[in-house]
Enzyme design. Structure first.
Site, PDB file in Angstrom:
ATOM      1  N   SER A 110      30.838  36.058  34.214  1.00  0.00           N
ATOM      2  CA  SER A 110      31.409  36.606  35.447  1.00  0.00           C
ATOM      3  C   SER A 110      30.694  37.839  35.964  1.00  0.00           C
ATOM      4  CB  SER A 110      32.889  36.945  35.226  1.00  0.00           C
ATOM      5  OG  SER A 110      33.037  37.852  34.142  1.00  0.00           O
ATOM      6  N   ASP A 148      39.054  45.337  37.835  1.00  0.00           N
ATOM      7  CA  ASP A 148      40.179  44.668  37.176  1.00  0.00           C
ATOM      8  C   ASP A 148      40.076  44.895  35.673  1.00  0.00           C
ATOM      9  OD1 ASP A 148      38.214  42.919  36.296  1.00  0.00           O
ATOM     10  OD2 ASP A 148      38.896  41.205  37.484  1.00  0.00           O
ATOM     11  N   HIS A 167      36.083  43.966  34.725  1.00  0.00           N
ATOM     12  CA  HIS A 167      34.902  44.013  35.578  1.00  0.00           C
ATOM     13  C   HIS A 167      34.798  45.318  36.356  1.00  0.00           C
ATOM     14  CE1 HIS A 167      36.153  39.725  35.177  1.00  0.00           C
ATOM     15  NE2 HIS A 167      34.871  39.614  34.844  1.00  0.00           N
TER      16      HIS A 167
END
Length: 361
Positions: free
Chosen positions: A39, A325, A328
């Site tokens: 991600s 978040d 990240h």
């Protein structure tokens, strides 16, 4: 200065200037960027997958162009985008599985990364996302499409002169190891398995023509908001054991990258330490204008614990937060890390990193 003096000066200038100008003209710029892994680099490949590891909904993308949730695990752009922009390629890097991907986007590169993925195939299975082997298969498909668009010679040039980013290992350590394997094998054994998998992957890229690869370290996993909540105790400190394990893996990965570079000819593969600049930012946030390092802009509960990132749990301004978040960084924090990486990696014309002469159309 007399006539002969001016003539000598002119001749010296010509002798030195022509090679420099010729080199600058031939070197040009890196034609494309490709990213693989998790991600940190995913720009939207998970959007149409049957997985919970996706973020194509608000408030993700709140600070992206147009305020659109594109599937990037961030409030704005991520390192795939920022590095593409820094190299003068594009302001963003499209996801290969984006339904809106245009044919004209292909020659400048795409992202194959998939949020939740890892080096261990079990990691991708648990999250229902694209494994590294699947991403490699998509890259092979991409090469075929590229050849059909620009021809064999041009495609070969793009593949061999472009930059490849790999970010993997974060989910293997933070999720797979702790969720399923922690009681079954020592971490050192698992780390060795991960490094072997990463080595095999970069060698496969080499066989397909890649010659410039950045292998990113993990983040300081114990300092992520989620890591603090799970393993940081009641005060939610940076979990020392988790960080030590991340550092252990990173050390092994760095050694493997150095070994591969020695073994394979004409392979500019580099271990890129993103752990240290992000940790430095966490430890010294005020110097860069950050105020909060322990909680996330989106998804922090009353006591800082990590929750789902929703419109009901998001801060008004992400620019003072290191993390967007539970896992990240914000775009602003990514910009700091990317800037540190590019400076330390000396990605400039003088480094010899830029490509050789582009073939004629």
């Amino acid at each position: 200065m007399d006539h002969w003096g001016r003539l000598v000066t002119f001749i010296v200038f010509i002798l030195f200037a022509i090679p420099v100008l010729k080199t600058a003209a031939e070197n040009g710029h890196i034609p494309a960027l490709f990213s693989f892994g998790d991600s940190i680099l995913d720009t939207g490949n998970n959007n149409n997958l049957a997985t919970l590891s996706k973020c194509n909904y608000p408030p993700y993308g709140r600070d992206f162009y147009g305020g659109i949730a594109t599937g990037r695990f961030c409030n704005g752009r991520n390192p795939s985008d920022l590095i593409a922009e820094a190299l003068g390629i594009n302001a963003t890097l499209p996801a290969y599985l984006d339904s809106n991907l245009r044919t004209e986007d292909l020659p400048t590169g795409v992202s194959f990364a998939s949020g939740g993925s890892g080096i261990d195939s079990l990691t991708s299975q648990l999250q229902g996302v694209l494994s590294l082997s699947t991403q490699l298969g998509l890259f092979k498909d991409y090469i075929g499409r590229l050849r059909a668009i620009v021809g064999q010679q041009r495609a070969s040039y793009i593949i061999s002169n472009s930059l490849y980013l790999i970010s993997a290992g974060n989910n293997d350590i933070a999720f797979t190891y702790y969720a399923t394997l922690g009681q079954l094998q020592p971490f050192s054994s698992y780390a060795n398995t991960l490094v072997e998998g990463a080595s095999s992957f970069v060698k496969s890229l080499y066989e397909l023509g890649a010659r410039r690869v950045f292998v990113l370290s993990t983040l300081p996993l114990g300092c992520l908001p989620g890591g603090r909540t799970v393993a940081g105790g009641p005060l939610r400190i940076c979990a020392p054991i988790v960080n030590q394990q991340a550092q252990f893996f990173n050390g092994k990965l760095s050694s493997a990258v150095n070994s591969i570079r020695s073994d394979l000819p004409n392979f500019d593969i580099r271990f890129i330490d993103v752990y240290t600049p992000l940790l430095n930012l966490i430890q010294n946030p005020l110097s860069e204008g950050f105020m909060d390092v322990g909680e996330a802009c989106c998804g922090s509960g009353l006591f800082g614990e990590s929750e789902a990132c929703t419109l009901l749990s998001v801060c008004s301004d992400a620019s003072s937060y290191v993390f967007w978040d539970f896992a990240h960084p914000t775009e602003k924090a990514y910009k700091f890390v990317v800037s540190s990486v590019l400076r330390s990696s000396n990605v400039t014309t003088s480094s010899g990193f830029f490509p050789t002469k582009m073939p004629k159309e």
